[in-house]
Design an enzyme around this catalytic site. Sequence first.
Site, short mmCIF file in Angstrom:
data_model
loop_
_atom_site.label_atom_id
_atom_site.label_comp_id
_atom_site.label_asym_id
_atom_site.label_seq_id
_atom_site.Cartn_x
_atom_site.Cartn_y
_atom_site.Cartn_z
CB ILE A 147 30.79 -9.91 -15.89
CG1 ILE A 147 30.54 -10.68 -14.59
CG2 ILE A 147 29.97 -10.51 -17.04
CD1 ILE A 147 29.11 -10.61 -14.09
CG ASP A 166 33.88 0.52 -16.02
OD1 ASP A 166 33.90 1.39 -15.12
OD2 ASP A 166 33.62 -0.67 -15.81
NE ARG A 223 22.00 -5.68 -10.32
CZ ARG A 223 22.51 -6.90 -10.26
NH1 ARG A 223 22.32 -7.73 -11.28
NH2 ARG A 223 23.18 -7.29 -9.20
CG ASP A 247 19.45 -13.29 -17.93
OD1 ASP A 247 18.62 -14.21 -18.04
OD2 ASP A 247 20.23 -13.20 -16.95
CD GLU A 252 14.19 -9.90 -13.09
OE1 GLU A 252 14.37 -10.66 -12.10
OE2 GLU A 252 15.12 -9.47 -13.78
CG HIS A 270 17.72 -12.19 -13.14
ND1 HIS A 270 17.32 -11.10 -12.41
CD2 HIS A 270 19.07 -12.27 -12.97
CE1 HIS A 270 18.36 -10.54 -11.82
NE2 HIS A 270 19.44 -11.24 -12.15
#
Length: 301
Positions: A147, A166, A223, A247, A252, A270
Amino acid sequence: MLCNTSSYTFTEFPASINLVKNPFKRKLTEDEVLELVRAHNPDGIIAGVEELNEGIMKSAPNLKVIARCGIDLDSIDQKAAKKLNISVYRTHVAPDIPAAELTVAMILCLVRKLKQLDDSVRQDRWERTVTGLLYGRRVGIIGCQIIGTRVSYLMNNFGCSLLGYDPEVRRHEYIDMVDLDYMLSHSDIITLHMSLGKENYHLLGDREFEMMKPGALIVNTSRGGLIDEEALVKALRNKKIGGAAIDVFEEEPYRGPLLEFPENTILTPHVASFAGTYRFDIEKETMDNVIEGLRKKGVDV
């Protein structure tokens, strides 16, 4: 068959499968997962982002297959599953395009202040505010794999320069890979696209927000646990950062303090993968994985 994820809507599965859906229609707590597993003792679990640890697996003696509805397996104790002879699957359909598009949409909304401009028209103020520009901005990408890479393609076409962090990626076609501290202190916009684990829980906390450029923008479609929410709220309240688009949340549905910042936050429920046929394809592959796994275990499906 127990379905943990609250968003699973696929219905085309064999009549021999009795699918028990998440009765809470939200992310489950560990105790709720444990209660459902004990009550139904499923042969298989369609897994969302809820933690599936060894204790939960042991509470379901019949459990043979766990099929993650998504590409990340960070919520599943794979060592425990192997020890208990439980097959673990994930989908190969990655929501890279819808997640990347949502990320870019959020960035543009923050940079061009679309919420404020829309309000000015609706409230009859007609404020023609000069906003920021995405072109030429430096975007820091945390997580530079499927992504994150898709986001880099799009940002490159907007004329942005790209920094990336990363631990598993040393070189990248579009992104200058740097350490996290350098990326945080040199980026105008920071977007997260990384799996969650113990090693990066609350990756962005007070220290990291203090390192950011004044007015930096934060986007998280990955996340919720990657960001310490208290530190994010503090950075917004102190105007250390210019805004945030989120998001994903640790809890949640979300009802927390970010709701106090309507002018410079964008909050969505989400939905990064909920676009086009991607969600259908992900859910269908998940069910295919369940059926394949059960058949390999000798279950007549």
